[in-house]
Design a protein around this motif. Sequence first.
Motif, PDB file in Angstrom:
ATOM      1  N   PRO A  42      -4.229  19.063  19.995  1.00  0.00           N
ATOM      2  CA  PRO A  42      -3.074  21.368  20.595  1.00  0.00           C
ATOM      3  C   PRO A  42      -1.769  20.522  21.344  1.00  0.00           C
ATOM      4  O   PRO A  42      -1.823  21.143  22.233  1.00  0.00           O
ATOM      5  N   ASP A  43      -1.102  19.722  20.854  1.00  0.00           N
ATOM      6  CA  ASP A  43       0.630  19.500  21.616  1.00  0.00           C
ATOM      7  C   ASP A  43       0.915  21.059  21.941  1.00  0.00           C
ATOM      8  O   ASP A  43       0.902  21.116  20.951  1.00  0.00           O
ATOM      9  N   PRO A  44       1.632  20.586  23.225  1.00  0.00           N
ATOM     10  CA  PRO A  44       3.111  21.894  23.140  1.00  0.00           C
ATOM     11  C   PRO A  44       3.719  21.731  21.812  1.00  0.00           C
ATOM     12  O   PRO A  44       3.997  23.095  21.189  1.00  0.00           O
ATOM     13  N   SER A  45       3.952  21.084  21.278  1.00  0.00           N
ATOM     14  CA  SER A  45       5.117  20.387  19.941  1.00  0.00           C
ATOM     15  C   SER A  45       4.652  21.260  18.666  1.00  0.00           C
ATOM     16  O   SER A  45       5.315  22.087  18.128  1.00  0.00           O
ATOM     17  N   ILE A  46       3.428  20.843  18.469  1.00  0.00           N
ATOM     18  CA  ILE A  46       2.671  20.929  17.024  1.00  0.00           C
ATOM     19  C   ILE A  46       1.822  22.195  17.248  1.00  0.00           C
ATOM     20  O   ILE A  46       2.069  23.016  16.343  1.00  0.00           O
ATOM     21  N   PHE A  57       7.718  19.949  29.003  1.00  0.00           N
ATOM     22  CA  PHE A  57       8.584  19.143  28.356  1.00  0.00           C
ATOM     23  C   PHE A  57       8.704  19.031  27.173  1.00  0.00           C
ATOM     24  O   PHE A  57       9.635  19.211  26.742  1.00  0.00           O
ATOM     25  N   ALA A  58       7.838  19.235  26.311  1.00  0.00           N
ATOM     26  CA  ALA A  58       6.873  18.603  25.157  1.00  0.00           C
ATOM     27  C   ALA A  58       7.385  20.236  24.574  1.00  0.00           C
ATOM     28  O   ALA A  58       8.396  20.179  23.298  1.00  0.00           O
ATOM     29  N   PHE A  59       7.396  21.519  25.059  1.00  0.00           N
ATOM     30  CA  PHE A  59       7.057  22.334  24.888  1.00  0.00           C
ATOM     31  C   PHE A  59       8.501  23.062  25.115  1.00  0.00           C
ATOM     32  O   PHE A  59       9.587  22.340  23.430  1.00  0.00           O
ATOM     33  N   ALA A  60       9.736  22.302  25.438  1.00  0.00           N
ATOM     34  CA  ALA A  60      10.886  22.517  25.474  1.00  0.00           C
ATOM     35  C   ALA A  60      11.992  21.659  24.668  1.00  0.00           C
ATOM     36  O   ALA A  60      12.546  22.006  24.073  1.00  0.00           O
ATOM     37  N   LEU A  61      11.648  20.826  24.408  1.00  0.00           N
ATOM     38  CA  LEU A  61      11.775  19.896  23.942  1.00  0.00           C
ATOM     39  C   LEU A  61      12.091  20.435  22.014  1.00  0.00           C
ATOM     40  O   LEU A  61      12.775  19.430  21.118  1.00  0.00           O
ATOM     41  N   SER A  62      10.901  20.364  22.137  1.00  0.00           N
ATOM     42  CA  SER A  62      10.398  21.086  20.364  1.00  0.00           C
ATOM     43  C   SER A  62      11.362  22.395  19.949  1.00  0.00           C
ATOM     44  O   SER A  62      11.622  22.630  18.843  1.00  0.00           O
ATOM     45  N   ALA A  79       8.279  33.682  32.726  1.00  0.00           N
ATOM     46  CA  ALA A  79       7.571  32.865  33.696  1.00  0.00           C
ATOM     47  C   ALA A  79       7.625  31.378  34.308  1.00  0.00           C
ATOM     48  O   ALA A  79       7.487  31.178  34.564  1.00  0.00           O
ATOM     49  N   ALA A  80       8.441  30.200  34.103  1.00  0.00           N
ATOM     50  CA  ALA A  80       8.471  29.186  34.651  1.00  0.00           C
ATOM     51  C   ALA A  80       8.993  29.513  35.879  1.00  0.00           C
ATOM     52  O   ALA A  80       7.870  29.124  36.886  1.00  0.00           O
ATOM     53  N   VAL A  81       9.512  30.438  36.895  1.00  0.00           N
ATOM     54  CA  VAL A  81       9.567  31.194  37.649  1.00  0.00           C
ATOM     55  C   VAL A  81       8.347  31.736  37.755  1.00  0.00           C
ATOM     56  O   VAL A  81       7.844  31.389  39.007  1.00  0.00           O
ATOM     57  N   LEU A  82       7.910  32.153  37.181  1.00  0.00           N
ATOM     58  CA  LEU A  82       6.312  32.883  38.279  1.00  0.00           C
ATOM     59  C   LEU A  82       5.143  32.505  38.638  1.00  0.00           C
ATOM     60  O   LEU A  82       4.119  32.519  38.884  1.00  0.00           O
ATOM     61  N   ILE A  83       5.069  30.963  37.419  1.00  0.00           N
ATOM     62  CA  ILE A  83       3.536  30.072  37.469  1.00  0.00           C
ATOM     63  C   ILE A  83       3.649  29.531  39.083  1.00  0.00           C
ATOM     64  O   ILE A  83       2.904  29.007  39.271  1.00  0.00           O
ATOM     65  N   ASP A  87       0.052  30.866  26.661  1.00  0.00           N
ATOM     66  CA  ASP A  87       0.037  30.640  27.702  1.00  0.00           C
ATOM     67  C   ASP A  87       1.122  30.036  28.750  1.00  0.00           C
ATOM     68  O   ASP A  87       2.165  29.450  28.089  1.00  0.00           O
ATOM     69  N   PRO A  88       1.259  31.212  29.843  1.00  0.00           N
ATOM     70  CA  PRO A  88       2.841  31.098  30.190  1.00  0.00           C
ATOM     71  C   PRO A  88       3.572  29.649  31.210  1.00  0.00           C
ATOM     72  O   PRO A  88       4.417  29.586  31.057  1.00  0.00           O
ATOM     73  N   TRP A  89       2.089  28.980  31.135  1.00  0.00           N
ATOM     74  CA  TRP A  89       2.864  27.824  31.934  1.00  0.00           C
ATOM     75  C   TRP A  89       3.086  26.770  30.527  1.00  0.00           C
ATOM     76  O   TRP A  89       3.257  25.845  31.141  1.00  0.00           O
ATOM     77  N   TYR A  90       3.108  27.242  29.665  1.00  0.00           N
ATOM     78  CA  TYR A  90       4.128  26.278  28.440  1.00  0.00           C
ATOM     79  C   TYR A  90       5.449  26.580  28.725  1.00  0.00           C
ATOM     80  O   TYR A  90       6.568  25.716  29.004  1.00  0.00           O
ATOM     81  N   ALA A  91       5.851  27.519  29.724  1.00  0.00           N
ATOM     82  CA  ALA A  91       7.271  27.176  30.293  1.00  0.00           C
ATOM     83  C   ALA A  91       7.875  26.390  30.876  1.00  0.00           C
ATOM     84  O   ALA A  91       8.694  26.144  31.135  1.00  0.00           O
ATOM     85  N   ARG A  92       7.075  25.814  31.773  1.00  0.00           N
ATOM     86  CA  ARG A  92       7.661  24.563  32.216  1.00  0.00           C
ATOM     87  C   ARG A  92       7.152  22.599  31.478  1.00  0.00           C
ATOM     88  O   ARG A  92       6.873  21.611  32.538  1.00  0.00           O
TER      89      ARG A  92
END
Length: 805
Positions: free
Chosen positions: A284-288, A332-337, A25-29, A325-330
């Motif tokens: 609705p932030d990525p972490s929550i 930082f909040a999602f990754a850290l969570s 997903a990170a590459v394709l977006i 939502d593939p754009w979560y792949a990039r």
Amino acid sequence: MAVDLAPGMRDLRVAGPATAAWACAAVLIGVPGSAGWVVLAGAAVTCAGIVWLAVGRPRPVSGIAALVVASSAFCTVVAVAVVVGDARRSPVVLDGAGPVTVEIVLDRDLAPGDRSVVGTLERAAETGGLRVPVRLVPGADGHAPLAAGSRLVGVATLEADDTGSATSFVAFVRGVVRTEPPTGLLATTDRARQAFVSVSESLPEPGASLLRGLAIGDRSGLDPATEAAMETSALTHLTAVSGANCAVIVGLVVVLGRVVGLPRAARAVVAIALLLAFVVLVRPDPSIVRATVMAVVVLVVHLAGRPVRGVPLIALAVVGMLVVDPWYARSFAFALSVLATSGIVVLGPPLTALFARRLWTPVAAALAVPVAAQLACWPVTIPLSATFPTYAIPANLLTEPLAPIVTVVGLAACLTAPVWPWGSTVLSAVAWVPASAIGGIAHGTAALPYASVPWPAGIVGVGAAAVVSGLVAVAVFTPPTARSRLLLAACTVTAIGIVCVAVPRFVVRAGLPGDWAVAACDVGQGDAVVLRGGNGVALVDVGDAPERLSACLDLLGIGRIDLLVLTHFDRDHVGAVAAVADRVTTALVGPTGRPEDERVLEELVEAGIEVGTADDTTTGTLGPLRWRVLWPRAGARDAGNDASLVFRTEPGPGCTSCVAGLFLGDLGEAAQRRFRGALAGPEAATGVEVVKVAHHGSADQDPVLYRETAAAVGLIGVGADNTYGHPTSSALDMLEAAGTRAYRTDRQGTVVVGRDGPDALRVWTERSASPVARRIEAWPPRSPSAPQRRSTRCPGRGSVLRRWC
């Protein structure tokens, strides 16, 4: 002999396909046009793998094939999501059409100090029925606070966002907009949030703001000093609502449900409903969102009577969110969570067992949580802040028992605020006590020696941090002898990383020219320019990063600031004012227009600084350097970007090291044209050697002004990977056409300009392939007969002259 892995370790195999989907997903977006081919290739591999498994190959081969099938299937699903999402995000309209009438619904709250907010574009010009994610940048005149769900109708310029960004366009608002408040559940939650703010704002800071941050994720009230302290002590995650909050909600529902005798299914339904309402309340932030998805899956699995296993649950949540939502792949909040949760699930139990050999088991468990989370997250934090947080673990250990109290009691205060203000006030006061303690821990930790040690930036820094975290993680699962060697290797890599940054910094400081005249500090997405005339020092704006501003002043050897100039009151120009208040004696400010502008003035006055308002009649000297304000005109009542103070410097008689400069604040194109038309005689924009490019190199520029200025050097204060696309290609092309060489702080760090003879400049950059300063011819050459402007000298002040003394 085959080795049978423990169930917890076997679960780690599920992380492989989820990681593959995440990477896909990170590459394709970034290249959405390739997603269709990935769909075809992934489908083919998946079908082939299924056939292979149906044949019944030997077990080891079957295990590998199963992982390949799962990975390709996940990647295929994510690629389909990218194809669908890209089609929705890229309608055939909008860009390049100039200002158009837009209708945007906000996805997040927009606080007065916010520079931008994410929203959904539903109409542009005559095209309706859109659902395009955009980043809204408010107009220069500021904005009132707006809640999530508010609808804005007005004129905006739409520019395509960077490829791979979470938003398709950036909408720059022009003029006045019409707003409509949110409706339904969003309106209800907004009333609760506002009522909570009302009952808690009378409490002392920073406890009041931290209370709102921990309870409902409202970080808008945090002062820059507390934000910096929280970052230095690695406590910023506390104000990002996430899994701990969801666990509290579910736990309360389960306990209360059992007390009143609700069946398991009813408890699950109530918990899910409350979780969804909680997400709306805190936004609705990525972490929550990740935590909520996991909680819902846990409830469903528990309802089915099956055991809950951490790693598969996290993998399922990751893939599910990427499909939605593939754009979560990039993000930082999602990754850290995800990484923090994974670290706690995977490393928490074995770390607890290791620590329990020397510590009481509850203490060992409490210590294992921050250690595991820090190990998992540190490599991802390097692009955000390339530092080694020395005291992160003890700071988190101290705040660990306090945060749940603030969260639970603060949430109760928020929910009762609209219907029972007195009760909410009492609850807020109770929660304020541990919140203030967290603030005290953050400030105390940040004040300790070497609280934040420099670490390599970029890919090298991320890789080194990953090696250190990986070595420690592996050491947790190995026998004592191998563990000692792995920990020694991790310590060695850590020492090398710190030394590799510390030694070059000493070299950089030694190579700084001693006779510099202008320095553009690297303070991220903001402006802070230091001017020097003889022994006098002036600072034009302060940015919004106190630590970075202090580091720049330390690099330049600046202890005292004779004159502070705040061109206007946007946070990226005044946010770090507290970091220099104790060094400043006199301040010049532009027009005020908002309550928060007045608060900045109050802060300056309280620090004992003599404050004056400037206009085009204000002049003075800084040692042998003459300065004057060219804009705004006397009597102007406007505020904001287009009323920025425009500051001009000229060398005085006998000043061989001074540089002629023009500092444009955040003037937009229209204001630049008015400014250019108002110039006359000695105020003409000629003879300038250094220009501070307006508004961080945005596209909103007047090319004629820069062409007439024809400065040799253009300074652009801009943050790396900023969400505004600054500096824009059009601004860079404009500078090149004007014969101005652009220097940008995001790539070159702090930029220092000095003189190299009467008609040439010498430019030194903090990050450069060569330590030798670059020589640039100044054109047109300095004229020894340049007109001189007279000003009044204030009694008792030799370096700063002010018209209001």
